[in-house]
Design an enzyme around this catalytic site. Structure first.
Site, short mmCIF file in Angstrom:
data_model
loop_
_atom_site.label_atom_id
_atom_site.label_comp_id
_atom_site.label_asym_id
_atom_site.label_seq_id
_atom_site.Cartn_x
_atom_site.Cartn_y
_atom_site.Cartn_z
N HIS A 41 0.85 -1.19 0.00
CA HIS A 41 0.00 0.00 0.00
C HIS A 41 0.89 1.24 0.00
CE1 HIS A 41 -4.06 -1.53 0.09
NE2 HIS A 41 -3.76 -2.36 1.06
N ASP A 57 0.14 6.82 -3.76
CA ASP A 57 -0.99 6.51 -4.64
C ASP A 57 -1.30 7.63 -5.62
OD1 ASP A 57 -1.28 4.10 -3.38
OD2 ASP A 57 -3.21 4.53 -2.45
#
Length: 376
Positions: free
Chosen positions: A128, A157
């Site tokens: 992540h 991200d």
């Protein structure tokens, strides 16, 4: 046709989570025609709160059926670019890998976004945002003296991933239009996050940055570049780096302590921070806003997401808009001649099966054939 500078651009997005949809949103907001391929039976979708899904159309296909794969390839024949965010090898196993897609459309720009990239020791591992920025030096530099703190999932991200993929796609499409040559973009969030750290690696090489948090000019180490709590519990941000702005800070706060003249004395920063914090705690956030708003102190109140849309500056610029009862950021950046806009609400899964396919060149017979096979 969408409204914005990317009007006429055609993008196929394979549904995913996080940075993939955000990249699709950015392109759609600026006018691109983005068709999202959802997996048949995946769910309904279409919630107004699914902000990053706004502005595109959904075609739901059973990607286990060869007819659906062929439909995807037919869509790609007319596309400028593709977005996918699966682990390496997934698209190849589906029969939609770059070799197959580029054979059908040699001008296609095939955008692949993953955390670790298409190759390397970590390439096939799960992860992540926090993990991706951890290996770049970014996470170690962000946080308190006690521990690194994840900066939401903005750096990996969305910053290192979605923005770099959008940038890469557009660069690739410009090249394809002039040369006729498509290509594959390996957009790793870890690469993008490392790229975002370019200035800080330059600082480190120049002796202006040291490892360790709250020890440097821009990480909260300097008393004049930090956040401070007010008497009412609210917070303000102060970034008075330049000498003239720092002098204005001292003027607005009424500070006459001669120690504050040692602005760049790093050894004194902790003590000066404590002294400045004590001064800031004597007034409410609103009182400091009255004194410093709009001045060259380099000041702004720290607003919650509830407060931010109502702030005078954001209101004047219409930085936030309300769509179907959901307050959300407006398209950015702004264009004088070809302004973007939110092209539509988040789509229901498969809600645009027929209209999107027809607009992209499918005949009624071809659509009926997909329905008959249960592929659509």
């Amino acid at each position: 046709m969408g409204q914005g500078p990317l009007s006429g651009l055609k993008i196929v997005e394979f549904a995913g989570i996080g940075p993939g949809p955000f990249c699709g949103m950015l392109l759609s907001d600026l006018g691109a025609d983005v068709v999202r391929i959802d997996r048949k039976g995946q769910g309904r979708g279409g919630s107004p709160a699914d902000v990053t899904a706004r502005g595109r159309r959904s075609v739901a296909l059973d990607l286990k059926q060869p007819e659906s794969i062929e439909a995807c390839l037919t869509l790609l024949e007319g596309a400028d670019g593709l977005i996918e965010g699966f682990r390496p090898g997934v698209m190849e196993r589906l029969g939609l890998g770059p070799d197959v897609a580029l054979a059908r459309n040699p001008k296609l720009v095939y955008g692949r976004m993953t955390g670790w990239g298409q190759f390397g020791p970590y390439a096939k591992a799960a992860g992540h945002d926090m993990n991706y920025i951890a290996i770049t030096g970014a996470l170690d530099a962000i946080g308190t003296t006690d521990k690194p703190v994840p900066p939401l999932n903005l750096v990996g991200d969305f910053g290192g991933g979605a923005l770099y993929l959008a940038f890469g796609l557009l660069a690739g499409i410009i090249h394809a239009r002039s040369s006729g040559e498509g290509q594959v973009i390996d957009c790793a969030m870890s690469d993008g996050a490392a790229s975002l750290m370019a200035m800080f690696y330059g600082f480190k090489a120049g002796g202006m940055w040291s490892d360790g948090r709250r020890a440097n000019l821009l990480d909260g180490g300097a008393h004049f570049y930090d956040t401070y709590q007010c008497s009412d519990g609210g917070w303000i941000s102060i970034g008075s780096i330049e000498p003239q702005f720092y002098l204005l800070l001292l003027e607005k706060t009424g500070i006459t302590d001669p120690q504050f003249q040692h602005q760049m004395s790093r050894d004194e920063w902790p003590e000066l921070r404590d002294k400045l914090a004590a001064v800031i705690r004597t007034k409410t956030r609103d009182e400091w806003c009255e004194l410093m708003d709009g001045t060259d102190v380099c000041f702004a109140p720290v607003l919650s997401m509830e407060e931010a849309p109502r702030h005078a500056h954001n209101s004047a610029r219409e930085t936030f808009v309300e769509v179907a009862g959901v307050i959300q950021p407006a398209p950015a950046p702004r264009f004088s001649a070809t302004p973007g806009k939110i092209q539509g609400p988040p789509p229901k899964v498969g809600g645009d099966n027929e209209t999107a396919l027809r607009d992209w060149g499918f005949t009624v017979e071809a659509i009926d054939a997909l329905k008959a096979k249960g592929a659509l």
